[in-house]
Design an enzyme around this catalytic site. Structure first.
Site, PDB file in Angstrom:
ATOM      1  N   TYR A  41      -6.762 -59.322 -44.764  1.00 12.43           N
ATOM      2  CA  TYR A  41      -7.311 -57.997 -45.043  1.00 12.43           C
ATOM      3  C   TYR A  41      -6.212 -57.070 -45.542  1.00 12.43           C
ATOM      4  CZ  TYR A  41     -11.651 -59.336 -42.619  1.00 12.43           C
ATOM      5  OH  TYR A  41     -12.821 -59.946 -42.234  1.00 12.43           O
ATOM      6  N   LEU A 212     -24.101 -53.468 -41.109  1.00 15.16           N
ATOM      7  CA  LEU A 212     -24.686 -52.216 -41.592  1.00 15.16           C
ATOM      8  C   LEU A 212     -25.145 -52.306 -43.045  1.00 15.16           C
ATOM      9  CD1 LEU A 212     -22.325 -49.544 -39.975  1.00 15.16           C
ATOM     10  CD2 LEU A 212     -24.626 -50.205 -39.256  1.00 15.16           C
ATOM     11  N   ALA A 213     -25.050 -53.497 -43.622  1.00 18.81           N
ATOM     12  CA  ALA A 213     -25.588 -53.762 -44.962  1.00 18.81           C
ATOM     13  C   ALA A 213     -24.980 -52.865 -46.030  1.00 18.81           C
ATOM     14  CB  ALA A 213     -27.116 -53.643 -44.960  1.00 18.81           C
ATOM     15  N   GLY A 215     -24.447 -49.795 -46.341  1.00 19.87           N
ATOM     16  CA  GLY A 215     -25.130 -48.542 -46.648  1.00 19.87           C
ATOM     17  C   GLY A 215     -26.415 -48.683 -47.427  1.00 19.87           C
ATOM     18  N   PHE A 217     -29.372 -49.185 -46.524  1.00 22.69           N
ATOM     19  CA  PHE A 217     -30.531 -48.543 -45.910  1.00 22.69           C
ATOM     20  C   PHE A 217     -30.185 -47.184 -45.297  1.00 22.69           C
ATOM     21  CE2 PHE A 217     -31.003 -53.195 -45.390  1.00 22.69           C
ATOM     22  CZ  PHE A 217     -32.052 -53.382 -46.272  1.00 22.69           C
ATOM     23  N   THR A 218     -28.981 -46.723 -45.507  1.00 28.01           N
ATOM     24  CA  THR A 218     -28.525 -45.441 -44.960  1.00 28.01           C
ATOM     25  C   THR A 218     -27.808 -44.682 -46.074  1.00 28.01           C
ATOM     26  OG1 THR A 218     -26.499 -46.521 -44.166  1.00 28.01           O
ATOM     27  CG2 THR A 218     -28.309 -46.319 -42.596  1.00 28.01           C
TER      28      THR A 218
END
Length: 298
Positions: A41, A212-213, A215, A217-218
């Site tokens: 990372y 959390l995909a 964002g 769906f948010t």
């Protein structure tokens, strides 16, 4: 993965450290005490900046779980990216991670991706050495199927305790792999059938990266699924982020979400997923799934 600045070899800055400290403080405030890393990372800078936080925060290391991964070699110039789970490479990568993280022990070490050229006997010997030295407490894998886990476990003296896989309301193939049998579309999902069941049977924790995909769906997203997520959050007095995590946690496999965001506000929005049992009915869980897949169930 979002800590430590850019995906380059420039040293992290004071601003990068401030960003990381804010993320860690938000996580601790939300009740999150397990931190997931990987040696690649930000070319190692994510571990480095986290190690700096540990060095500056007296007693923090004893209060948290540190997990990291090894096994990926990033592209560099003319060198292609590859996977390397040879025994010597595992030992070297762990030593480098310990140095960057500024700790004496890694709580959980995951093999990041399957290496087609790996010899399981070498992996077993590396694990035996690391466990015997006390530098790694437990071991697991990432992005591996049930068959790969079972094959590797046959050669190991220690149990594999984690399988980390991409799972979210957006990447719902993990659900569909067990439902779309005998359906033509079932073969297109890509998620290895039986992997979740294998993990539950053998006491292997299922961790969901990308929970959390990203964002989808948010964060102002507008789609039938996003609107349903927002509506459920309002009705239940929580946040859309929590609803997404509850959808994973509601599954009998007790999926453990990995929250990838480093934005303090979004991290704190996940607090109810730590402190409240998943408040989704069977009907609501299915409504979310059908809305996300964009088509009725067969």
């Amino acid at each position: 993965m979002g800590l430590g600045g850019g995906w380059d070899r420039q040293r992290w800055t004071a601003a990068d450290l401030d960003h990381a400290e804010a993320a860690v403080e938000a996580a601790l405030e939300a009740g999150i005490t397990a931190f997931d890393h990987a040696d690649i990372y930000r070319h190692g800078k994510s571990e480095e900046v986290f190690g700096e936080i540990l060095a500056r925060s007296s007693g923090l290391r004893e209060r948290i779980l540190v997990q990291t991964k090894c096994g990926i070699t990033l592209p560099d110039g003319d060198r292609v990216g590859s996977y390397d789970l040879s025994g010597r490479t595992i030992l070297r990568r762990v030593e480098e991670s310990l140095t960057r993280l500024r700790t004496d022990v890694i709580d959980v070490l995951l093999l990041h991706r399957p290496d087609p050229l790996a010899h399981p006997e070498q992996i077993a010997e590396a694990f035996r050495t690391l466990h015997g030295q006390g530098t790694v407490r437990q071991f697991g894998v990432s992005n591996m199927s049930a068959a790969q886990i079972a094959f590797l476990q046959k050669h190991l003296d220690v149990p594999l305790v984690v399988d980390q896989l991409e799972m979210s309301l957006a990447r719902h193939e993990w659900v569909e792999s067990g439902v779309l049998l005998n359906i033509p579309d079932g073969a297109a999902g890509g998620f290895p059938h039986g992997t979740v069941e294998h993990c539950v049977t053998h006491g292997i924790q299922v961790q969901a990266w990308g929970a959390l995909a990203r964002g989808r769906f948010t964060s102002g997203a507008d789609s039938p699924a996003a609107r349903l997520v927002t509506d459920l959050a309002l009705r239940k007095g929580t946040t859309p982020e929590t609803v997404l995590l509850w959808w994973l946690q509601r599954h009998p496999a007790a999926v453990v979400p990995v929250v990838g965001t480093t934005r303090p506000g979004r991290i704190l929005a996940c607090r109810d997923a730590v402190h409240r049992a998943p408040d989704l009915s069977r009907e609501e869980w299915y409504e979310l799934w059908v809305a996300a897949r964009g088509a009725p169930l067969p």
